[in-house]
Design an enzyme around this catalytic site. Structure first.
Site, PDB file in Angstrom:
ATOM      1  N   GLY A 261       8.764   8.012  -0.682  1.00 27.49           N
ATOM      2  CA  GLY A 261       8.170   8.510  -1.916  1.00 27.49           C
ATOM      3  C   GLY A 261       9.077   8.547  -3.115  1.00 27.49           C
ATOM      4  O   GLY A 261       8.616   8.865  -4.223  1.00 27.49           O
ATOM      5  N   CYS A 363     -11.871 -12.054 -14.874  1.00 29.29           N
ATOM      6  CA  CYS A 363     -13.033 -11.608 -15.651  1.00 29.29           C
ATOM      7  C   CYS A 363     -13.306 -10.121 -15.463  1.00 29.29           C
ATOM      8  O   CYS A 363     -14.380  -9.727 -15.004  1.00 29.29           O
ATOM      9  CB  CYS A 363     -14.244 -12.436 -15.255  1.00 29.29           C
ATOM     10  SG  CYS A 363     -13.903 -14.180 -15.491  1.00 29.29           S
ATOM     11  N   GLU A 364     -12.349  -9.304 -15.785  1.00 25.77           N
ATOM     12  CA  GLU A 364     -12.514  -7.859 -15.756  1.00 25.77           C
ATOM     13  C   GLU A 364     -11.649  -7.272 -16.865  1.00 25.77           C
ATOM     14  O   GLU A 364     -10.495  -7.687 -17.024  1.00 25.77           O
ATOM     15  CB  GLU A 364     -12.010  -7.269 -14.426  1.00 25.77           C
ATOM     16  CG  GLU A 364     -12.738  -7.796 -13.230  1.00 25.77           C
ATOM     17  CD  GLU A 364     -12.833  -6.782 -12.103  1.00 25.77           C
ATOM     18  OE1 GLU A 364     -12.684  -5.570 -12.359  1.00 25.77           O
ATOM     19  OE2 GLU A 364     -13.049  -7.227 -10.980  1.00 25.77           O
TER      20      GLU A 364
HETATM   21  N1  LLP Z   1       5.844   6.470   4.552  1.00 22.65           N
HETATM   22  C1  LLP Z   1       4.500   6.580   4.539  1.00 22.65           C
HETATM   23  C2  LLP Z   1       3.831   7.231   5.655  1.00 22.65           C
HETATM   24  C3  LLP Z   1       3.768   6.075   3.451  1.00 22.65           C
HETATM   25  O1  LLP Z   1       2.442   6.207   3.424  1.00 22.65           O
HETATM   26  C4  LLP Z   1       4.444   5.447   2.381  1.00 22.65           C
HETATM   27  C5  LLP Z   1       3.713   4.909   1.229  1.00 22.65           C
HETATM   28  C6  LLP Z   1       5.851   5.339   2.445  1.00 22.65           C
HETATM   29  C7  LLP Z   1       6.508   5.868   3.549  1.00 22.65           C
HETATM   30  C8  LLP Z   1       6.664   4.691   1.388  1.00 22.65           C
HETATM   31  O2  LLP Z   1       6.519   5.292   0.152  1.00 22.65           O
HETATM   32  P1  LLP Z   1       7.450   4.870  -1.076  1.00 22.65           P
HETATM   33  O3  LLP Z   1       8.873   5.253  -0.720  1.00 22.65           O
HETATM   34  O4  LLP Z   1       7.317   3.403  -1.252  1.00 22.65           O
HETATM   35  O5  LLP Z   1       6.903   5.625  -2.207  1.00 22.65           O
HETATM   36  N2  LLP Z   1       0.553   1.058  -3.794  1.00 22.65           N
HETATM   37  C9  LLP Z   1       1.072   2.257  -4.429  1.00 22.65           C
HETATM   38  C10 LLP Z   1       1.987   3.031  -3.490  1.00 22.65           C
HETATM   39  C11 LLP Z   1       1.343   3.416  -2.177  1.00 22.65           C
HETATM   40  C12 LLP Z   1       2.266   4.155  -1.239  1.00 22.65           C
HETATM   41  C13 LLP Z   1       1.638   4.351   0.083  1.00 22.65           C
HETATM   42  N3  LLP Z   1       2.454   4.980   1.071  1.00 22.65           N
HETATM   43  C14 LLP Z   1       1.763   1.870  -5.732  1.00 22.65           C
HETATM   44  O6  LLP Z   1       1.797   0.687  -6.066  1.00 22.65           O
HETATM   45  O7  LLP Z   1       2.238   2.736  -6.460  1.00 22.65           O
END
Ligand code: LLP
Length: 439
Positions: A261, A363-364
């Site tokens: 995160g 087209c959006e």
């Molecule tokens: N662990 C779990 C259980 C997760 O669901 C996620 C991300 C991560 C780790 C890694 O999170 P990160 O460190 O990358 O924040 N598509 C969205 C982000 C979706 C994240 C989903 N889960 C975007 O482009 O902002």
């Protein structure tokens, strides 16, 4: 949770500021925008556009920085494969000492194909199928992060039938607001993820009685693009308290998976600080004799990638700049109102600035990379780089509007290689058939 104000309302950092704060990018008087010494225009000349380009040094450096921040803790990085699942990226993470956090059988097999050993893999996700659980157990991965009572029973039944013991941790939902976009917040009670932390002690005790199950600890992940440490501290405190309760009840707890995160600075907002993150982990769990894990994705790879695009045309007195990249390539602006820097590749882009809507040809109306972006217009035929596209970029692409998946290149100190060829358009319908009854 109210969605945070769209970042587009903040004053935009200048092009020079965007480049200066990304060490792998630089501007050359003759060659224009460089990534690790490679003119990005040279890659676009060779591969066409749209094309993703990833910096090896940027990814390595970021992994090393996060690893260093965790020094002194028994802590292991499991790279969240979903952020960027290219085999070369996974191999680089493995070479840098990281394992993998996967959320599907496909990601598990990708990680294995990239050479990541099974016992460096953790498997998260709210809906693992029986086949995926069987695969995880057959491969002998390090742990499964269990997200529901039903899943626990399924794993127990499958593991027992296979004569295996599944090492599991229980993903708790700490009911903490991560203060991020509503679509990527995961640790509130009304999000689908994890088991309520108030139910977790009873479920953990139950897990310990189930055949084929060895509960090892807890996991949490409260959301993505988190810039402030306060929600982490709150969530970690809840987990630490729960671990104390479990141990007082006689349960064995050896592992804590602190999730991912960590946010990055897309505009001029300060990125999450790895030392502060490690500090929050140390404060909560440092003296609890636990094997610790984190699952970062975006922070490791986001800033290391760009999406190259060509300007097809400008219109309405240069109010609209239409690129050959679109929301099918990079969906983040359309999906989360995400702000991404956009900078020209060519040197000496001159002329007065104006407010420009940078859009794709799909087209959006949502196919908009930036609205009212203050910059000098880039002429038709010239190119731009959309910054910080290394995470949740190529992995989220679709072929909407019959647009093939873009090419991908990787650079490393003056060298570059194609790491995925542009998808041939025929591939889009190669698995399709027209049944007799329609003709
Ligand atoms: N662990 C779990 C259980 C997760 O669901 C996620 C991300 C991560 C780790 C890694 O999170 P990160 O460190 O990358 O924040 N598509 C969205 C982000 C979706 C994240 C989903 N889960 C975007 O482009 O902002």
């Amino acid at each position: 949770m109210a969605a945070p104000a769209p970042l587009t309302t903040l004053p935009d950092p200048s092009e020079a500021e965007l480049i200066a704060s990304r060490p792998h990018l630089s501007r050359h008087a003759m060659d224009g925008l460089l990534m690790d010494g490679v003119p990005l225009n040279a890659i676009a000349d060779a591969l066409g556009t749209p094309t993703w380009v990833y910096s090896v040094p940027a990814m390595r450096l970021r992994l090393a920085e996060l690893t260093a921040a965790l020094a002194g803790l028994d802590a292991h990085i499991h790279y969240a494969v979903k952020a960027n699942d290219h085999l070369a990226v996974l191999r680089l993470m493995h070479d840098g000492g990281a394992g993998a956090d996967v959320v599907s059988g496909g990601e598990l097999l990708r990680a294995r194909a990239a050479g990541i050993p099974a016992d460096h893999i953790v498997f998260s996700g709210v809906g693992k199928t029986a086949d995926e659980i069987r695969l995880a157990l057959a491969e002998g991965i390090y742990q499964i992060n269990v997200e529901s009572p039903a899943e626990l029973e399924t794993i127990s039944a499958i593991a027992s039938a296979m004569g295996r013991i599944a090492d599991i941790v229980l993903r708790i939902n700490p009911d903490v607001d991560a203060g991020t976009h509503a679509k990527i917040t995961t640790g509130k009670a009304d999000n689908k993820f994890g088991v309520s932390y108030t139910d977790a002690a009873a479920l953990y005790a139950h897990a310990a009685t189930l055949p084929g199950i060895r509960p090892q600890g807890l996991a949490l992940h409260i959301g993505s693009q988190i810039l402030n440490m306060a929600p982490y501290r709150a969530a970690f405190a809840r987990a630490a308290e729960l671990i104390r309760i479990l141990r007082a009840n006689g349960q064995t707890v050896t592992r804590m998976d602190c999730g991912g995160g960590l946010g990055i600075g897309y505009g001029d907002e300060p990125a999450a600080n790895p030392a502060a993150f490690a500090g929050a982990i140390r404060a909560a769990f440092g003296d609890m004799n636990l094997t610790l894990m984190i699952e970062p994705g975006r922070w490791l790879v986001g800033p290391a990638g760009v999406l190259l695009a060509s300007v097809i045309l400008t219109k309405a007195d240069e109010r609209f700049m239409v690129l050959d990249a679109a929301m099918n390539d990079l969906i983040r602006p359309a999906m989360y109102d995400a702000w991404h820097g956009v900078v020209p590749l060519a040197p000496g882009n001159a002329g007065p600035e104006r407010d420009i809507d940078i859009v794709g040809p799909v087209c959006e109306t949502g196919d908009t990379f930036a609205k009212g972006r203050r910059m000098m217009p880039v002429a038709a035929g010239k190119r731009v780089a959309i910054l910080d596209a290394g995470a949740y970029g190529a992995v989220m692409s679709s072929t909407y509007n019959a647009r093939p998946l873009a090419a991908i290149a990787m650079v490393d100190n003056g060298r570059w290689a194609t790491i995925r060829a542009r998808q041939p358009v025929e591939a889009l319908w190669s698995a399709e058939t027209i049944p007799d009854f329609t003709t």
